[in-house]
Design an enzyme around this catalytic site. Structure first.
Site, PDB file in Angstrom:
ATOM      1  N   THR A 193       0.831  -1.207   0.000  1.00  0.00           N
ATOM      2  CA  THR A 193       0.000   0.000   0.000  1.00  0.00           C
ATOM      3  C   THR A 193       0.863   1.253   0.000  1.00  0.00           C
ATOM      4  O   THR A 193       0.580   2.226  -0.703  1.00  0.00           O
ATOM      5  CB  THR A 193      -0.910   0.029   1.251  1.00  0.00           C
ATOM      6  OG1 THR A 193      -1.526  -1.245   1.403  1.00  0.00           O
ATOM      7  CG2 THR A 193      -1.965   1.099   1.140  1.00  0.00           C
ATOM      8  N   TYR A 205     -13.329  -4.710  -0.018  1.00  0.00           N
ATOM      9  CA  TYR A 205     -14.581  -4.271  -0.655  1.00  0.00           C
ATOM     10  C   TYR A 205     -15.663  -5.352  -0.690  1.00  0.00           C
ATOM     11  O   TYR A 205     -16.804  -5.101  -0.341  1.00  0.00           O
ATOM     12  CB  TYR A 205     -14.313  -3.725  -2.072  1.00  0.00           C
ATOM     13  CG  TYR A 205     -15.519  -3.029  -2.690  1.00  0.00           C
ATOM     14  CD1 TYR A 205     -15.923  -1.789  -2.231  1.00  0.00           C
ATOM     15  CD2 TYR A 205     -16.251  -3.629  -3.707  1.00  0.00           C
ATOM     16  CE1 TYR A 205     -17.033  -1.154  -2.776  1.00  0.00           C
ATOM     17  CE2 TYR A 205     -17.361  -3.007  -4.261  1.00  0.00           C
ATOM     18  CZ  TYR A 205     -17.752  -1.761  -3.788  1.00  0.00           C
ATOM     19  OH  TYR A 205     -18.851  -1.138  -4.317  1.00  0.00           O
ATOM     20  N   TYR A 213      -1.914 -10.742   5.016  1.00  0.00           N
ATOM     21  CA  TYR A 213      -1.916  -9.331   5.425  1.00  0.00           C
ATOM     22  C   TYR A 213      -3.320  -8.954   5.857  1.00  0.00           C
ATOM     23  O   TYR A 213      -4.242  -8.913   5.054  1.00  0.00           O
ATOM     24  CB  TYR A 213      -1.437  -8.460   4.253  1.00  0.00           C
ATOM     25  CG  TYR A 213      -1.353  -6.968   4.542  1.00  0.00           C
ATOM     26  CD1 TYR A 213      -1.367  -6.462   5.842  1.00  0.00           C
ATOM     27  CD2 TYR A 213      -1.236  -6.059   3.494  1.00  0.00           C
ATOM     28  CE1 TYR A 213      -1.276  -5.103   6.090  1.00  0.00           C
ATOM     29  CE2 TYR A 213      -1.148  -4.692   3.728  1.00  0.00           C
ATOM     30  CZ  TYR A 213      -1.175  -4.223   5.020  1.00  0.00           C
ATOM     31  OH  TYR A 213      -1.097  -2.871   5.258  1.00  0.00           O
ATOM     32  N   ARG A 249      -8.457  -0.904   5.978  1.00  0.00           N
ATOM     33  CA  ARG A 249      -8.477  -0.704   4.529  1.00  0.00           C
ATOM     34  C   ARG A 249      -9.398  -1.683   3.803  1.00  0.00           C
ATOM     35  O   ARG A 249      -9.905  -1.374   2.740  1.00  0.00           O
ATOM     36  CB  ARG A 249      -7.053  -0.834   3.958  1.00  0.00           C
ATOM     37  CG  ARG A 249      -6.147   0.332   4.285  1.00  0.00           C
ATOM     38  CD  ARG A 249      -4.825   0.239   3.542  1.00  0.00           C
ATOM     39  NE  ARG A 249      -3.926   1.336   3.877  1.00  0.00           N
ATOM     40  CZ  ARG A 249      -3.928   2.524   3.289  1.00  0.00           C
ATOM     41  NH1 ARG A 249      -4.781   2.798   2.335  1.00  0.00           N
ATOM     42  NH2 ARG A 249      -3.068   3.458   3.656  1.00  0.00           N
ATOM     43  N   LYS A 263       1.072 -10.481   8.534  1.00  0.00           N
ATOM     44  CA  LYS A 263       1.287  -9.074   8.881  1.00  0.00           C
ATOM     45  C   LYS A 263      -0.026  -8.613   9.504  1.00  0.00           C
ATOM     46  O   LYS A 263      -1.057  -8.536   8.832  1.00  0.00           O
ATOM     47  CB  LYS A 263       1.624  -8.240   7.643  1.00  0.00           C
ATOM     48  CG  LYS A 263       1.783  -6.746   7.953  1.00  0.00           C
ATOM     49  CD  LYS A 263       2.022  -5.914   6.703  1.00  0.00           C
ATOM     50  CE  LYS A 263       2.105  -4.436   7.058  1.00  0.00           C
ATOM     51  NZ  LYS A 263       2.240  -3.573   5.863  1.00  0.00           N
ATOM     52  N   ILE A 286       6.585  -5.117   9.469  1.00  0.00           N
ATOM     53  CA  ILE A 286       6.737  -4.550   8.129  1.00  0.00           C
ATOM     54  C   ILE A 286       6.358  -3.087   8.293  1.00  0.00           C
ATOM     55  O   ILE A 286       5.199  -2.750   8.527  1.00  0.00           O
ATOM     56  CB  ILE A 286       5.878  -5.279   7.082  1.00  0.00           C
ATOM     57  CG1 ILE A 286       6.409  -6.705   6.881  1.00  0.00           C
ATOM     58  CG2 ILE A 286       5.898  -4.509   5.753  1.00  0.00           C
ATOM     59  CD1 ILE A 286       5.587  -7.564   5.932  1.00  0.00           C
TER      60      ILE A 286
END
Length: 294
Positions: free
Chosen positions: A47, A110, A136, A141, A165, A207
């Site tokens: 990202t 989404y 992840y 998000r 992550k 990360i």
């Protein structure tokens, strides 16, 4: 056990020229700066790298630049995720670039799948991936959370799913994963300011975004926490605490690109819909950067 993805990984920015094209010389500078600063591995096309606004050719060129500049010094992880499972499988089957040690695959955004949908999505990826997979989880998000139970289930069922992550911000969830994970499965912080706490509770590293701004301090904090030197690590954690909040105050990677500009490493151009940070925040970051790098 020590893991290939123990310590500080860096979510690399993608520098752009003033005309919006990819600044490959700037990207080389960022990679060299991170290597010199003591980071353990590099993450490209996350990202922070504004991967959502890069076309296929640009992504290939960015990965090539990172691999070439790194020259085998550190492991390289490539972001490869999305909300169309068949498309991700197709991309993997088309070939992972040589020099990539693992893929970082974000949970589908989404669509808001169920836990079983998330499990089946990653199962499909794991079945075809020739390299290890780092899950992840970033609900802020994606609008959906990978539960601790689903993470542990995936870790147990697929040998090539080697880490997560975790950017849920939920410490109880992170601890549940650490407590129930199989041997060799790494739990990686996805929140810079929670890294000290996550490692202290048994996590394996981070990360990081802010780590590429101040790698000299950040990587040392991570190594000290992993070594159980908590007093020394805590001091560095709080040294970076406020500046890390500033870095994300007006969105990522606007803040970290401003710091990299202040350090003379690359420019701070962003691609729409992202927009540069305000002058007020820029000046605050400049003061912090001067304090931390003197």
């Amino acid at each position: 056990m020590s893991h290939k993805f123990t310590g500080t990984g860096i979510a690399l920015v993608t520098p752009f020229n003033s005309d919006g094209s990819v600044d490959h010389a700037g990207l080389e500078n960022v990679v060299k700066h991170c290597i010199a600063g003591g980071v353990e591995y590099l993450v490209v096309l996350g990202t922070t790298g504004e991967s959502a606004t890069l076309n296929t050719e640009e992504k290939f060129e960015v990965v090539s630049t990172v691999i070439r500049t790194n020259a085998g010094k550190l492991p390289v992880v490539m972001g490869l995720g999305g909300n169309n499972t068949a498309e991700i499988v197709n991309q993997i089957e088309s070939g992972i670039p040589e020099g990539i040690d693992a893929i970082l695959s974000v949970s589908p955004y989404y669509n808001k799948p169920t836990q079983e949908g998330i499990y089946q999505h990653y199962s499909a990826i794991a079945e075809v991936s020739p390299v290890p997979i780092i899950l992840y989880n970033v609900p802020g998000r994606t609008s959906s959370n990978i539960s601790a139970e689903t993470t542990v289930r995936l870790a147990q069922d697929f040998e090539n799913i080697v880490a997560v992550k975790e950017a849920s911000g939920n410490m109880e969830q992170v601890m549940e994963i650490i407590n129930n994970r199989p041997d060799g499965f790494a739990v990686i912080s996805g929140d810079d300011n929670l890294t000290f706490g996550i490692i202290a509770h048994g996590g394996d590293g981070v990360i990081s975004v802010s780590g590429q701004g101040y790698p000299e301090i950040f990587t040392e904090m991570v190594r000290e926490t992993l070594a159980g030197k908590l007093d020394e690590a805590r001091e560095k954690h709080y040294q970076l605490f406020e500046v890390t909040r500033m870095l994300f105050a007006e969105g990522n990677p606007g803040g970290i690109k401003a710091v990299l500009k202040q350090r003379g490493i690359c420019g701070d151009t962003l691609r729409l819909p992202l927009w540069p940070i305000s002058n007020d925040l820029y000046m605050k970051l400049e003061n912090e950067t001067a304090r931390l790098t003197k």
